[in-house]
Design a protein around this motif. Structure first.
Motif, PDB file in Angstrom:
ATOM      1  N   ASP A 121      16.639  -8.028  14.097  1.00 29.35           N
ATOM      2  CA  ASP A 121      15.340  -7.367  13.946  1.00 29.35           C
ATOM      3  C   ASP A 121      14.215  -8.192  14.580  1.00 29.35           C
ATOM      4  O   ASP A 121      14.156  -9.419  14.419  1.00 29.35           O
ATOM      5  N   PHE A 122      13.320  -7.491  15.269  1.00 32.19           N
ATOM      6  CA  PHE A 122      12.016  -8.041  15.620  1.00 32.19           C
ATOM      7  C   PHE A 122      11.043  -7.639  14.509  1.00 32.19           C
ATOM      8  O   PHE A 122      11.045  -6.469  14.086  1.00 32.19           O
ATOM      9  N   VAL A 123      10.224  -8.562  14.054  1.00 37.73           N
ATOM     10  CA  VAL A 123       9.195  -8.261  13.056  1.00 37.73           C
ATOM     11  C   VAL A 123       7.861  -8.654  13.665  1.00 37.73           C
ATOM     12  O   VAL A 123       7.681  -9.789  14.110  1.00 37.73           O
ATOM     13  N   CYS A 124       6.921  -7.703  13.697  1.00 36.44           N
ATOM     14  CA  CYS A 124       5.609  -7.966  14.295  1.00 36.44           C
ATOM     15  C   CYS A 124       4.569  -8.172  13.194  1.00 36.44           C
ATOM     16  O   CYS A 124       4.416  -7.326  12.314  1.00 36.44           O
ATOM     17  N   LEU A 206      -0.761  -6.336  -3.883  1.00 37.66           N
ATOM     18  CA  LEU A 206      -1.477  -5.149  -3.410  1.00 37.66           C
ATOM     19  C   LEU A 206      -1.257  -3.988  -4.370  1.00 37.66           C
ATOM     20  O   LEU A 206      -0.242  -3.948  -5.076  1.00 37.66           O
ATOM     21  N   GLY A 207      -2.183  -3.039  -4.311  1.00 34.74           N
ATOM     22  CA  GLY A 207      -2.065  -1.877  -5.165  1.00 34.74           C
ATOM     23  C   GLY A 207      -1.537  -0.651  -4.453  1.00 34.74           C
ATOM     24  O   GLY A 207      -0.762   0.125  -5.001  1.00 34.74           O
ATOM     25  N   GLY A 208      -1.940  -0.452  -3.204  1.00 33.27           N
ATOM     26  CA  GLY A 208      -1.505   0.730  -2.481  1.00 33.27           C
ATOM     27  C   GLY A 208      -1.938   0.685  -1.030  1.00 33.27           C
ATOM     28  O   GLY A 208      -2.885  -0.022  -0.684  1.00 33.27           O
ATOM     29  N   GLN A 209      -1.245   1.454  -0.187  1.00 28.88           N
ATOM     30  CA  GLN A 209      -1.577   1.551   1.233  1.00 28.88           C
ATOM     31  C   GLN A 209      -2.395   2.826   1.420  1.00 28.88           C
ATOM     32  O   GLN A 209      -1.915   3.919   1.113  1.00 28.88           O
ATOM     33  N   MET A 210      -3.617   2.685   1.935  1.00 25.89           N
ATOM     34  CA  MET A 210      -4.533   3.823   1.987  1.00 25.89           C
ATOM     35  C   MET A 210      -4.608   4.454   3.376  1.00 25.89           C
ATOM     36  O   MET A 210      -5.349   5.416   3.578  1.00 25.89           O
ATOM     37  N   THR A 211      -3.884   3.932   4.356  1.00 27.82           N
ATOM     38  CA  THR A 211      -3.875   4.525   5.698  1.00 27.82           C
ATOM     39  C   THR A 211      -2.434   4.832   6.097  1.00 27.82           C
ATOM     40  O   THR A 211      -1.492   4.253   5.554  1.00 27.82           O
ATOM     41  N   SER A 212      -2.284   5.750   7.053  1.00 30.73           N
ATOM     42  CA  SER A 212      -0.929   6.052   7.538  1.00 30.73           C
ATOM     43  C   SER A 212      -0.473   5.009   8.543  1.00 30.73           C
ATOM     44  O   SER A 212       0.719   4.807   8.740  1.00 30.73           O
ATOM     45  N   SER A 213      -1.410   4.348   9.194  1.00 28.16           N
ATOM     46  CA  SER A 213      -1.019   3.313  10.148  1.00 28.16           C
ATOM     47  C   SER A 213      -0.809   1.995   9.401  1.00 28.16           C
ATOM     48  O   SER A 213      -1.586   1.650   8.512  1.00 28.16           O
ATOM     49  N   VAL A 214       0.258   1.311   9.761  1.00 22.61           N
ATOM     50  CA  VAL A 214       0.592   0.024   9.146  1.00 22.61           C
ATOM     51  C   VAL A 214       0.868  -0.954  10.285  1.00 22.61           C
ATOM     52  O   VAL A 214       1.726  -0.685  11.127  1.00 22.61           O
ATOM     53  N   PRO A 215       0.147  -2.059  10.352  1.00 25.18           N
ATOM     54  CA  PRO A 215       0.294  -2.933  11.520  1.00 25.18           C
ATOM     55  C   PRO A 215       1.555  -3.795  11.538  1.00 25.18           C
ATOM     56  O   PRO A 215       1.899  -4.349  12.566  1.00 25.18           O
ATOM     57  N   VAL A 216       2.227  -3.904  10.385  1.00 27.10           N
ATOM     58  CA  VAL A 216       3.435  -4.744  10.317  1.00 27.10           C
ATOM     59  C   VAL A 216       4.660  -3.847  10.388  1.00 27.10           C
ATOM     60  O   VAL A 216       4.786  -2.896   9.603  1.00 27.10           O
TER      61      VAL A 216
END
Ligand SMILES: [Fe+2]
Length: 347
Positions: A121-124, A206-216
């Protein structure tokens, strides 16, 4: 190394700018450009098996990954072999990081979510995303690339080489990370300078992800399709690049096609990471073999048409890389025909 110097047939030698995207020159010659008798000075091709590089973090949980190669452009290569999870959190404020998992399984926790990475795996982890990682069983080994400008998946077409919806896995919130403290947060700059903050709480709780885009995200090397121009092969196609073009990454696993000409790459150092066989890629048959051909050094490179198959990836970088003293000690001079140890090296 001499299987390409057949008879008295002329040998083709290609000089290119901008990788293969700029001006080029192809000449024939009667002698083999990659040959050299000996070399003194730093701008010389080398190879090493990264197992031979023992990073500090293997035995010292408080250590950071060890640097393998540096450059004036800020592109760096590092390696990690943790046996314990990081007891602190890091935020690289001057570089994007691409971690390639050579061995083991690794859990990454970041302030954009968590993921578990497996071999291949590559992880960014983009700039200024805080993270920590640790093996989820046994030991791990990774090779890490740092680039000052943003890394993006940039295959030649929107579909085909990478199946984004199926194979690019985004980090997700791990609600089990509790906000206990105190915890150290290390801010790291491109030259490895560390500033240590002490926080009252875990920054990765963290509590939650509020966007659909995730940088990792993560993507496995085996899920990146190979590109070849049948029947002759042609240059590989990059799947990932940095915004300013200081780093281009290609899947260089076994593929069909003929062997390319001898090459002089005017603008890019070429670093190939041979991941594993079963087939050998020229002189590389040990998993985790890193080869480095500095820019401007004539090289041929082993044939990629290996029927048994192998996995490898290529980093082309505008940076002029220099191995650290530790990496120099763990590496050896390399011939640039088939990437064996150079014959001038004894043993
Ligand atoms: Fe090349």
């Amino acid at each position: 190394m001499s299987d390409n110097k057949n008879n008295n047939a002329p040998i083709m030698q290609l000089w290119t700018r901008e990788g293969f995207a700029g001006p080029l020159s192809l000449v024939s010659r009667s002698t083999y450009g990659p040959d050299f008798l000996s070399v003194q000075g730093p701008h010389a091709p080398r190879r090493c098996v990264i197992e031979g590089l023992v990073p500090q973090d293997q035995s010292d949980a408080d250590a950071l990954p060890s640097v393998v190669a540096t450059s004036k452009l800020g592109v760096r290569l590092l390696t990690s072999a943790r046996t314990q999870p990081m007891p602190f959190t890091v935020r690289n404020v001057e570089a994007d990081e691409l971690h390639f998992i050579q061995a083991g399984q690794v859990k990454f926790d970041t302030d954009a979510g968590s993921l578990i990475a497996d071999e291949g795996d590559f992880v960014c982890i983009p700039r200024s995303v805080a993270y920590r990682f640790g093996p989820t069983g046994g030991a791990m080994r990774s090779l890490i690339m740092e680039t000052p400008s943003a890394l993006n998946l940039t295959p030649p077409g929107p579909v085909g080489m990478i199946n984004f919806s199926r194979d690019v896995k985004l980090a997700a919130i791990d609600l089990d990370i509790v906000s206990t403290g105190p915890m150290s947060l290390l801010l790291k700059t491109a030259d490895g300078e560390i500033t240590r903050y002490m926080l009252a709480h875990d920054p990765l709780s963290l509590g939650g992800q509020m966007t659909s885009s995730v940088p990792v995200w993560k993507l496995n090397l085996s899920n990146i399709q190979l590109h070849a121009y049948e029947p002759h092969g042609g240059p590989p196609s990059m799947f990932l690049s940095s915004r300013d073009g200081e780093a281009l990454v290609f899947n260089l696993s076994a593929r069909s096609g003929g062997r390319p000409p001898v090459h002089v790459n005017a603008d890019f150092d070429e670093l190939v990471f041979y991941v594993r066989g079963p087939g050998a890629w020229g002189g590389c048959d040990e998993p985790g073999t890193l080869t480095w051909v500095p820019k401007g050094v004539p090289h041929h490179g082993p044939s990629e048409a290996v029927p048994e198959g192998y996995q490898a990836w290529l980093l082309e970088t505008r940076a002029t890389m220099r191995f650290t003293p530790e990496a120099l000690a763990a590496s050896e001079l390399m011939e640039t025909g088939n990437y064996f140890r150079h014959p001038s090296v004894s043993g």
